[in-house]
Design an enzyme around this catalytic site. Sequence first.
Site, mmCIF file in Angstrom:
data_model
loop_
_atom_site.group_PDB
_atom_site.id
_atom_site.type_symbol
_atom_site.label_atom_id
_atom_site.label_comp_id
_atom_site.label_asym_id
_atom_site.label_seq_id
_atom_site.Cartn_x
_atom_site.Cartn_y
_atom_site.Cartn_z
ATOM 1 N N ALA A 1 -24.970 90.965 45.695
ATOM 2 C CA ALA A 1 -25.743 90.415 46.806
ATOM 3 C C ALA A 1 -27.087 89.949 46.277
ATOM 4 O O ALA A 1 -27.629 90.528 45.328
ATOM 5 C CB ALA A 1 -25.933 91.448 47.916
ATOM 6 N N GLY B 1 -30.832 87.337 47.471
ATOM 7 C CA GLY B 1 -31.740 87.028 48.564
ATOM 8 C C GLY B 1 -31.160 86.083 49.593
ATOM 9 O O GLY B 1 -31.601 86.066 50.733
ATOM 10 N N VAL C 1 -21.912 87.982 47.701
ATOM 11 C CA VAL C 1 -20.868 87.341 46.914
ATOM 12 C C VAL C 1 -19.634 88.247 46.885
ATOM 13 O O VAL C 1 -19.731 89.443 46.594
ATOM 14 C CB VAL C 1 -21.344 87.059 45.479
ATOM 15 N N LYS D 1 -19.590 83.019 47.983
ATOM 16 C CA LYS D 1 -20.891 83.462 48.494
ATOM 17 C C LYS D 1 -21.008 83.099 49.968
ATOM 18 O O LYS D 1 -20.871 81.924 50.348
ATOM 19 C CB LYS D 1 -22.039 82.817 47.712
ATOM 20 N N ASP E 1 -34.346 77.859 40.326
ATOM 21 C CA ASP E 1 -34.342 79.320 40.240
ATOM 22 C C ASP E 1 -33.528 79.768 39.031
ATOM 23 O O ASP E 1 -32.718 80.687 39.114
ATOM 24 C CB ASP E 1 -33.783 79.920 41.528
#
Length: 590
Positions: A32, A34, A38, A52, A146
Amino acid sequence: MSSAPSGSLFKPLQEGDPAEVGGYRLTAVLGAGGMGKVFLSYTPGGRPIALKVIRPEFSEDPEFRRRFKQEVQAAQRVQGLYTAPVIDFDTDGARPWLATAYVPGPSLAHAVAQHGGLPVRSVLLLTVGVAEALSVIHGAGIVHRDLKPANVLLASDGPRVIDFGIARAADTTALTGTGVSVGTPAFMAPEQASAGTVTPATDVFALGQIAAFAAIGSPAYGEGSSHAVLYRIVHEDPDLSRLPSELLPLVTRCLSRDPAGRPSPTEIIQLCHELSPTALQQGEDWLPQTVADSITDRLRLPEPARTPRPMPSVAPTPTQVSPPVPPPGTVDPYAPTGLATPSAPGAPRPVPPPGHLNPPAPAHHTPTPGFPVNHTPPPVTHRPSDPEAHPRPRRTGLIVAASIVGTLVILGVIGSLLSNGDGKKENRGAGAHATSSGPTGGDGSAGAGQQKDPKPVSYQGIDLTDGYQLMLADNPPRPVESEDTAYGGGDLYFKVINFLDESSIGTDNGKLVLLNNAQKGSLETCRTETRYTEKIELDQLTQGSQICVLSDAGHVAVATYRGRSGESDPGAYVTLDLRIWRNAGEANGS
């Protein structure tokens, strides 16, 4: 049945997890983050996929949905050898989801945490693989935003970059203004941290940090609070004193504070080949043996469900989705109130069996944020379309009127007894709880015997460490080490079960309620909510999530979750904001 896989890798579905998404039967929980949770599933042909499911907090934001749809469609164009390709998706359903190929390998973050830094050759092969992935991702018009060790998986034949572009969907949505951040602070570029500017060069900076992290075993800009790390990224140079000299030219160029001074992914690949004393070629031996062994565990997948739920190929008929109508005079198990369903409008309802309207209270649990609470709706009143078609006997009207009068008389007697018992009338309404703050001072704002609600006191940025607890009565509430090492303790505690992020926020002296995204964290909300629990798993929370804390001592608080310590932090902690109403509830849990 096959032997059960390692529980640390494939966790069973939890209460509240869907059994099926988009026709895919879910087999286990992979992790998991933010933005979502998944799951492991399988294609009809038996190939494993990672599916996800986006968190409700994001799903409810229309701007997020619009951006998410754009990013997923763009991600379909990414078909590089060092990325996990998009297999399937649904961006318009109640819970958007995205399925990619399953990669049997640990993340770089997990591998470094378990085994330390990688040798130079592995770091160079890692870097050329991620650089090639970035070249394909940028070629599709996507900036990752990210890129971090948790988003780089180590497969047997090279790295895989995952979650590319998805962070953009959360950017500038309503949630980002309420505490949800996009990007991981320790791996942000200076321009991203200071001004939010994001370009392909932003991903190159992150790649430089990933290379340094893989070689050193810790972030190049150190550890600590997010604010401290971001300040160093923007204003200071990285600490590369422990970086192998062979990697220094590569990492230094990637970590240029000026985006224009950073190399392109193609230049990075060329530089890696120049720095390597031998030819760089991906193969089964690109990782240290200890890391490679962990890939074997991820190949022992749990079996998919043998009887997948059939998906309708055409729109279902009413009989396919509606419960059967029970015979006249019987109790309808689907009726929301538990009353019998009349066979015709206006027909009398049979009296339900004793106790049917008041079943035993269910076990306390907190539903997944965003899912509707299963409150019982009010009884449905059946009204005939023609009043003359079903005339009511006059005796029925007289009986009803007499019953109403009798009820009013009884209520009046009860109210008189309550008022005369101790000189105070008890009121358990949401806005009129008795408190210990004293009666009103003759200002006319409350009647005789009523008391004002206490004023709330706010505390910002409390770091609650693993195994420590808070007491709401303390001013200010300071974390103290729990005496109960097994379960924490206090009005609010944080507990990490193991390094695989099985952690929770809990209470030993009261009750917790995880509020849905649409709810406002207020005293009234906390008083009226009854979805009590004593522990909330950390993977249920996103930044900005609010939790009602109702202590047995009579204190009420709203705890706002602001995040947790990073993967490279030496300690494990969560950061909370607290708003406390002391003596605003009923003491002793009554």
